[in-house]
Design a protein around this motif. Structure first.
Motif, mmCIF file in Angstrom:
data_model
loop_
_atom_site.group_PDB
_atom_site.id
_atom_site.type_symbol
_atom_site.label_atom_id
_atom_site.label_comp_id
_atom_site.label_asym_id
_atom_site.label_seq_id
_atom_site.Cartn_x
_atom_site.Cartn_y
_atom_site.Cartn_z
ATOM 1 N N ASN A 66 0.627 -1.374 -0.217
ATOM 2 C CA ASN A 66 0.214 0.001 0.095
ATOM 3 C C ASN A 66 1.499 1.859 0.280
ATOM 4 O O ASN A 66 1.411 1.343 1.043
ATOM 5 C CB ASN A 66 -1.024 0.281 0.929
ATOM 6 N N ASN A 68 -0.597 3.816 0.466
ATOM 7 C CA ASN A 68 -0.608 5.828 1.955
ATOM 8 C C ASN A 68 -1.339 4.237 2.518
ATOM 9 O O ASN A 68 -2.644 4.049 2.396
ATOM 10 C CB ASN A 68 -1.495 6.121 0.991
ATOM 11 N N GLU A 69 -0.805 4.302 3.271
ATOM 12 C CA GLU A 69 -0.833 3.695 4.566
ATOM 13 C C GLU A 69 -2.025 3.769 5.108
ATOM 14 O O GLU A 69 -2.045 5.555 4.953
ATOM 15 C CB GLU A 69 0.056 3.696 5.876
ATOM 16 N N GLY A 70 -2.749 3.211 5.122
ATOM 17 C CA GLY A 70 -4.087 3.982 6.790
ATOM 18 C C GLY A 70 -5.808 4.371 5.486
ATOM 19 O O GLY A 70 -6.245 4.745 5.879
ATOM 20 N N HIS A 71 -4.529 4.039 4.092
ATOM 21 C CA HIS A 71 -6.040 4.783 2.852
ATOM 22 C C HIS A 71 -5.959 2.481 2.726
ATOM 23 O O HIS A 71 -5.863 1.992 2.144
ATOM 24 C CB HIS A 71 -5.182 5.447 2.230
ATOM 25 N N HIS A 72 -7.012 3.028 1.355
ATOM 26 C CA HIS A 72 -7.734 1.755 0.844
ATOM 27 C C HIS A 72 -7.140 2.118 -0.677
ATOM 28 O O HIS A 72 -6.013 3.413 -0.972
ATOM 29 C CB HIS A 72 -9.064 1.979 0.487
ATOM 30 N N PRO A 74 -5.840 1.567 -4.237
ATOM 31 C CA PRO A 74 -6.631 2.743 -5.632
ATOM 32 C C PRO A 74 -6.905 1.411 -6.907
ATOM 33 O O PRO A 74 -6.597 0.248 -6.495
ATOM 34 C CB PRO A 74 -5.702 3.076 -6.446
#
Length: 225
Positions: A66, A68-72, A74
């Protein structure tokens, strides 16, 4: 007076050397567990093969990193994953996944193939995949085995070393078998080369004889002989 201590030092040194060599051999065998990171791009495929022996247990885990840690992740970060045997039998198939795991026991010896396919996406996306592939001794869940058998980790390590020793023993026999096959192949190749050389000699002499006969016939027709 100093003879006994010196002998003790010599034996101790030899023992350390033997233990070191055994440890190196075990590490070579236990190097079946490989962790790697693959760089993927939309529309591309990457395949990894591993030579696995019959009846070896195999465990593989994969997951998209991932960014962007903490985000779903893409929508572009998806995978198609297939695992196949040397004869093409499918052991794992997954579509549009972000992570997964496969476990199987090898039914035949040979190169097993794991392929990762990044579906086409516009605009093109790039991402990384963490992949860990273990087989043989390293594929066993020793922690679970210890809990089930209510044994200490020391006993687990002993069992692991015993399994490694058996693996080394099996691979030594396999190497001997391959050496025997190579020797038979060499003998067969030498026999074929000898037969081919003899055939080439016969053909060459036959062609030379025909040339002499043709030359003699030509000279006789021209009344030069």
């Amino acid at each position: 007076m100093d003879l006994l201590p010196s002998r003790y030092k010599i034996h101790k040194t030899k023992l350390r050397w033997i233990l070191t060599m055994m440890t190196m051999m075990m590490m070579m065998v236990m190097r079946r567990g490989e962790s790697m990171r693959l760089d993927m791009e939309s529309g591309n495929t990457k395949c990894i093969s591993d030579d696995i022996k019959t009846n070896y247990m195999t465990v593989g885990t994969y997951s998209i990193v991932n960014p962007n840690e903490g985000h779903h992740l893409p929508p572009s970060h998806k995978l198609f994953v297939t695992v196949s045997s040397p004869k093409g039998k499918s052991h794992h198939h997954a579509e549009n996944v972000e992570s997964g795991k496969f476990v199987y026991t090898a039914e035949e010896t040979g190169d097993y193939m794991t392929c990762f396919v990044a579906p086409g996406y516009r605009p093109t996306a790039k991402f990384a995949v963490d992949f860990e592939w273990k087989s043989g001794v390293e594929a066993k869940d020793w922690t679970t085995i210890a809990k089930r058998g209510q044994i200490t980790m020391l006993e687990v390590e002993v069992r692991k070393l015993l399994d490694v020793t058996e693996t080394i023993h099996e691979e030594m026999f396999q190497l001997r078998e391959r050496e025997r096959e190579m020797q038979e192949l060499n003998r067969s190749t030498n026999s074929r080369m000898a037969a081919l050389s003899l055939l080439s000699f016969v053909v060459t002499m036959s062609v030379a004889g025909l040339q002499l006969w043709h030359l003699k016939s030509f000279l006789e027709r021209k009344k030069l002989l």
